[in-house]
Write an enzyme that holds these catalytic residues in place. Structure first.
Site, PDB file in Angstrom:
ATOM      1  N   ARG A  72       0.861  -1.180   0.000  1.00  0.00           N
ATOM      2  CA  ARG A  72       0.000   0.000   0.000  1.00  0.00           C
ATOM      3  C   ARG A  72       0.899   1.232   0.000  1.00  0.00           C
ATOM      4  O   ARG A  72       1.726   1.401   0.888  1.00  0.00           O
ATOM      5  CB  ARG A  72      -0.886   0.003   1.248  1.00  0.00           C
ATOM      6  CG  ARG A  72      -1.717   1.269   1.410  1.00  0.00           C
ATOM      7  CD  ARG A  72      -2.558   1.184   2.686  1.00  0.00           C
ATOM      8  NE  ARG A  72      -3.399   2.345   2.851  1.00  0.00           N
ATOM      9  CZ  ARG A  72      -3.263   3.242   3.830  1.00  0.00           C
ATOM     10  NH1 ARG A  72      -2.317   3.100   4.746  1.00  0.00           N
ATOM     11  NH2 ARG A  72      -4.077   4.283   3.913  1.00  0.00           N
ATOM     12  N   HIS A  76      -3.019  11.368   0.752  1.00  0.00           N
ATOM     13  CA  HIS A  76      -2.587  10.985   2.100  1.00  0.00           C
ATOM     14  C   HIS A  76      -2.018  12.248   2.761  1.00  0.00           C
ATOM     15  O   HIS A  76      -0.800  12.426   2.846  1.00  0.00           O
ATOM     16  CB  HIS A  76      -1.545   9.869   2.009  1.00  0.00           C
ATOM     17  CG  HIS A  76      -1.303   9.147   3.302  1.00  0.00           C
ATOM     18  ND1 HIS A  76      -1.527   7.801   3.481  1.00  0.00           N
ATOM     19  CD2 HIS A  76      -0.854   9.582   4.502  1.00  0.00           C
ATOM     20  CE1 HIS A  76      -1.225   7.430   4.715  1.00  0.00           C
ATOM     21  NE2 HIS A  76      -0.802   8.506   5.355  1.00  0.00           N
ATOM     22  N   GLU A  80      -7.497   8.180   5.980  1.00  0.00           N
ATOM     23  CA  GLU A  80      -7.960   8.684   7.276  1.00  0.00           C
ATOM     24  C   GLU A  80      -8.738   9.998   7.113  1.00  0.00           C
ATOM     25  O   GLU A  80      -8.379  11.035   7.684  1.00  0.00           O
ATOM     26  CB  GLU A  80      -6.790   8.854   8.244  1.00  0.00           C
ATOM     27  CG  GLU A  80      -6.218   7.525   8.684  1.00  0.00           C
ATOM     28  CD  GLU A  80      -5.296   7.589   9.896  1.00  0.00           C
ATOM     29  OE1 GLU A  80      -4.950   8.701  10.341  1.00  0.00           O
ATOM     30  OE2 GLU A  80      -4.936   6.505  10.404  1.00  0.00           O
ATOM     31  N   ASN A 126      -7.980   1.963   9.465  1.00  0.00           N
ATOM     32  CA  ASN A 126      -6.696   1.986  10.164  1.00  0.00           C
ATOM     33  C   ASN A 126      -6.995   1.843  11.647  1.00  0.00           C
ATOM     34  O   ASN A 126      -7.614   2.716  12.255  1.00  0.00           O
ATOM     35  CB  ASN A 126      -5.952   3.304   9.930  1.00  0.00           C
ATOM     36  CG  ASN A 126      -5.603   3.508   8.466  1.00  0.00           C
ATOM     37  OD1 ASN A 126      -5.783   2.602   7.647  1.00  0.00           O
ATOM     38  ND2 ASN A 126      -5.097   4.673   8.140  1.00  0.00           N
ATOM     39  N   TYR A 149      -5.500   0.970  15.513  1.00  0.00           N
ATOM     40  CA  TYR A 149      -4.310   0.818  16.372  1.00  0.00           C
ATOM     41  C   TYR A 149      -4.663   0.493  17.821  1.00  0.00           C
ATOM     42  O   TYR A 149      -4.033  -0.348  18.434  1.00  0.00           O
ATOM     43  CB  TYR A 149      -3.461   2.101  16.355  1.00  0.00           C
ATOM     44  CG  TYR A 149      -2.741   2.332  15.052  1.00  0.00           C
ATOM     45  CD1 TYR A 149      -1.479   1.807  14.837  1.00  0.00           C
ATOM     46  CD2 TYR A 149      -3.327   3.056  14.026  1.00  0.00           C
ATOM     47  CE1 TYR A 149      -0.803   2.000  13.639  1.00  0.00           C
ATOM     48  CE2 TYR A 149      -2.670   3.255  12.825  1.00  0.00           C
ATOM     49  CZ  TYR A 149      -1.409   2.724  12.632  1.00  0.00           C
ATOM     50  OH  TYR A 149      -0.761   2.910  11.440  1.00  0.00           O
ATOM     51  N   GLU A 160      -4.118  -0.202   8.006  1.00  0.00           N
ATOM     52  CA  GLU A 160      -2.999   0.093   8.908  1.00  0.00           C
ATOM     53  C   GLU A 160      -3.248  -0.595  10.238  1.00  0.00           C
ATOM     54  O   GLU A 160      -4.371  -0.568  10.769  1.00  0.00           O
ATOM     55  CB  GLU A 160      -2.833   1.591   9.163  1.00  0.00           C
ATOM     56  CG  GLU A 160      -2.326   2.372   7.977  1.00  0.00           C
ATOM     57  CD  GLU A 160      -2.031   3.836   8.302  1.00  0.00           C
ATOM     58  OE1 GLU A 160      -1.778   4.152   9.484  1.00  0.00           O
ATOM     59  OE2 GLU A 160      -2.074   4.643   7.360  1.00  0.00           O
TER      60      GLU A 160
HETATM   61  C1  NOJ Z   1      -1.877   7.267  10.328  1.00  0.00           C
HETATM   62  C2  NOJ Z   1      -1.440   7.661   8.961  1.00  0.00           C
HETATM   63  O1  NOJ Z   1      -2.221   7.164   7.926  1.00  0.00           O
HETATM   64  C3  NOJ Z   1       0.027   7.410   8.734  1.00  0.00           C
HETATM   65  O2  NOJ Z   1       0.462   8.385   7.841  1.00  0.00           O
HETATM   66  C4  NOJ Z   1       0.752   7.433  10.050  1.00  0.00           C
HETATM   67  O3  NOJ Z   1       2.134   7.406   9.872  1.00  0.00           O
HETATM   68  C5  NOJ Z   1       0.285   6.265  10.884  1.00  0.00           C
HETATM   69  N1  NOJ Z   1      -1.155   6.246  10.960  1.00  0.00           N
HETATM   70  C6  NOJ Z   1       0.890   6.200  12.289  1.00  0.00           C
HETATM   71  O4  NOJ Z   1       0.524   7.323  13.004  1.00  0.00           O
END
Ligand code: NOJ
Length: 512
Positions: A101, A145, A191, A332, A334, A402
Site C-alpha cells: 500500500r 494521504h 484517514e 486503520n 491501532y 494500517e
Molecule cells: C496514520 C497515517 O495514515 C500514517 O500516515 C501514520 O504514519 C500512521 N497512521 C501512524 O501514526
C-alpha cells in the site's frame, strides 16, 4: 429537550487481553490471495523523499513540516524510496508481501494541482507499479494521504472550497487512465476523519487550521465549522471519483474503489446507560460521519442534532451520489479507548464552545497523547470493531489498511513489542474472519521506518529500520520483519505456539 452530552476518553491500558501463549496460526488458515492479501504500507511524503526533484511541487505537508512543526524534521529525503524503490521492492519480496500500500503524491504528478502532468512523476509511479507487479506484489494505491498540492491550498483554500471536487476528480482521472490497467485497489482519501480533525480542529496536522480553545497554535481557521465543511467536500470528491471510476474504468480495469478511515474500538468506561450512549455517539462522530453518508446518503442523526446548521446538507442528487459510492472500506486500527459520559464538562464546555466538536477534539487528543509511546495490545478490540461493521453496516468488504506498533526510533532491532502486537492482531483477525467478517486484507504499518505523521523521526513503526545517519539510508530487518516473513512464507506449515516461534525468531535474529 435534547440532552447534549459530553464524554471523556481514556486510553484503555490493560483489560487483561491475552496476547501470547496458546496455539499459533499460519497464513494458510486465511483465504488465499487475491481473496485475502497480507501486505504492508507507506505513504508518499513519508517515504519517497526527492521532495523538490524532477518537477515535484510542495504539498500542504511539506509546508507544515518546513514550518518547524514536526521536531524540525521534514520529508525532503525521508527513506528516498523515489530513488531506491527497486531495493525496497526486493525487501518486500524477501518479506513475502502479497501487496504493498503506497500513495501517489498529487503534486509530483500534477505539480500545480491541476493542469499539466509531470512526465517524470508519471514515469516514477509507472516504474514502481511495474516493479511490484513483475515481482508478484499487488499495488494498493491511495490518492490523497494528507498531501494536497500547496498550490490549491493557496489558490482557494483546498478542501474548504467546493472547487476541490472538480480538481480531485481530474487528478484521479489521470491516475485511473495511466495506472488503472495494473492497479486494482484505489483508496481516495486516507484517514478522512483524522485528516479533518487534525487539520481543521486541533490544528496539529496540515493544513494547520484551528481556533481557540480547540487548538491554539494556528494563525487561521474555525474549529467549530471547518472540519464539517472539509469532510463534506471529501465525501463529495470521493463520490465523484468513485462515479468516474465506475462509469469509465471499472468494466475494463476490473478494480475496486474505497475510502479510508481511522477507527478506535470504543468501550464504555462503566456499564451505565450514559456511558453506553456516549460511546455510541463517539462511534457516530468518528465513523458514522463518513460511513452513514456512504451507506445511507446522510449524516447520523446525532450529528445533525449536535452540530445543527454547521453540518452541511446533501441535496437529493448528492445524497444519491454519495450513497453506495464504494466497493470497500479501508480501516486503520491501532488502539481501543474508553469513553465516559461527562455532563459536567458539557455545561462548562457549552458556555465556551460547541460540545460536539469538543468530543472530536478529545478523540483527536488521544492520538497526540499516545505519540511516541508503545500502544497497549488489545486484539479483541479489532475483533469487536469488525463485528460492529458486520452488525451495524451489513458487513461491507473491509481492508485493514494500517495496524502496527510504535517504538522509539533507534530502539533495538529485536522489537518484541511489535512482534507481540502483530501476533495478537493477526490472530484476532483470523477469529473475526471465522465469525463471518468480510475483511479482505491486512496491511501492517509501516514497511520501513518512515517520516512519521505525528512524530517525524522520533518514533517508528517499521518492519525495517532505516539508518538516517548513513548516506545510503541502509535498511535493516527488525525481528518483526523476520516474524512477518516467517508467518507469510510458512504456507502449509502447521501452527506454531508462540513460545516455539519465540525460540525460532531468537535463533534467527542471532544468526543474522
Ligand atoms: C496514520 C497515517 O495514515 C500514517 O500516515 C501514520 O504514519 C500512521 N497512521 C501512524 O501514526
Amino acid at each position: 429537550m435534547v440532552r447534549l452530552c459530553f464524554f471523556s476518553v481514556f486510553l484503555l491500558i490493560n483489560l487483561g487481553a491475552v496476547i501470547v501463549g496458546g496455539d499459533g496460526f499460519s497464513r494458510d488458515e486465511f483465504p488465499p490471495p487475491p481473496g485475502f492479501v497480507f501486505g504492508s504500507g507507506t505513504s508518499a511524503y513519508q517515504v519517497e523523499g526527492a521532495a523538490d526533484k524532477d518537477g515535484r511541487a510542495p504539498s500542504i505537508w511539506d509546508t507544515f513540516a518546513h514550518s518547524g512543526k514536526m521536531h524540525g524534521d521534514n520529508g525532503d529525503i525521508a527513506c528516498d524510496e523515489y530513488h531506491r524503490y527497486k531495493e525496497d521492492v526486493q525487501l518486500m519480496v524477501d518479506t513475502g508481501l502479497e501487496a504493498y500500500r503506497f500513495s501517489i503524491s498529487w503534486s509530483r504528478l500534477i505539480p500545480n494541482g491541476r493542469g499539466p502532468v509531470n512526465l517524470k512523476g508519471l514515469q516514477y509511479y509507472n516504474n514502481l507499479i511495474n516493479e511490484l507487479i513483475s515481482n508478484g506484489i499487488q499495488p494498493h494505491v491511495t490518492l490523497h494521504h494528507s498531501d494536497l498540492p500547496q498550490a490549491l491550498e493557496d489558490e482557494y483554500g483546498g478542501w474548504l472550497n467546493r472547487k476541490i471536487v472538480k480538481d480531485f476528480t481530474a487528478y484521479v482521472d489521470v491516475c485511473f487512465r495511466n495506472f488503472g490497467d495494473r492497479v486494482s485497489h484505489w483508496t481516495t482519501v486516507n484517514e478522512a476523519n483524522v485528516f479533518v480533525l487534525g487539520g481543521y480542529d486541533g490544528g496539529y496536522l496540515p493544513p494547520q487550521h484551528c481556533s481557540s480553545p480547540f487548538g491554539v497554535n494556528c494563525t487561521r481557521g474555525n474549529s467549530t465549522t471547518e472540519p464539517y465543511l472539509a469532510a463534506h467536500h471529501i465525501l463529495l470528491a470521493h463520490a465523484s471519483a468513485a462515479i468516474l471510476y465506475k462509469e469509465k474504468y471499472q468494466d475494463k480495469q476490473h478494480g475496486f474503489i474505497g475510502i479510508n478511515l481511522f477507527a478506535y474500538w470504543i468501550v464504555p468506561l462503566t456499564n451505565t446507560t450514559e456511558d453506553a450512549i456516549a460511546s455510541q455517539r463517539a462511534m457516530d462522530f468518528m465513523i458514522g460521519w463518513y460511513v452513514d453518508p456512504l451507506m445511507y446518503g446522510d449524516y447520523p442523526d446525532v450529528m445533525k442534532r449536535n452540530a445543527g446548521t454547521r453540518l452541511p446538507t446533501f441535496t437529493n442528487l448528492e445524497s444519491n451520489q454519495v450513497k453506495g459510492s464504494f466497493d470497500f472500506l479501508g480501516l486503520n486500527y491501532y488502539v481501543t479507548v474508553h469513553v465516559k459520559d461527562d455532563p459536567s464538562k458539557l455545561e462548562m464546555e457549552v458556555r465556551n464552545f460547541d460540545a460536539d466538536m469538543a468530543v472530536d477534539l478529545r478523540l483527536a487528543d488521544i492520538q497526540k497523547d499516545t505519540s511516541g509511546s508503545e500502544f497497549p495490545i488489545t486484539p479483541w478490540g479489532l475483533q469487536a470493531l469488525l463485528e460492529y461493521f458486520k452488525q451495524v453496516y451489513g458487513n461491507p468488504p473491509i481492508y485493514i489498511y494500517e495496524n502496527g506498533q510504535q517504538t522509539p526510533r533507534n530502539s533495538s532491532l529485536e522489537d518484541w513489542p511489535r512482534v507481540k502486537y502483530l501476533h495478537g492482531y493477526i490472530g484476532a483477525l483470523l477469529d473475526a474472519l471465522r465469525n463471518g467478517s468480510n475483511t479482505r486484507g491486512y496491511f501492517q504499518w509501516s514497511f520501513l521506518d518512515v517520516f512519521e505523521m505525528l512524530d517525524g523521526y522520533e518514533s517508528g513503526f517499521g518492519l525495517y529500520h532505516v539508518d538516517f545517519n548513513d548516506p545510503d539510508l541502509k535498511r535493516q530487518p527488525k525481528l518483526s520483519a523476520h516474524w512477518y516473513k516467517h508467518f507469510l512464507k510458512s504456507k502449509g506449515v502447521s501452527s506454531h505456539g508462540f513460545i516455539q516461534l519465540e525460540k525460532n525468531l531468537s535463533a534467527l535474529s542471532h544468526t543474522r
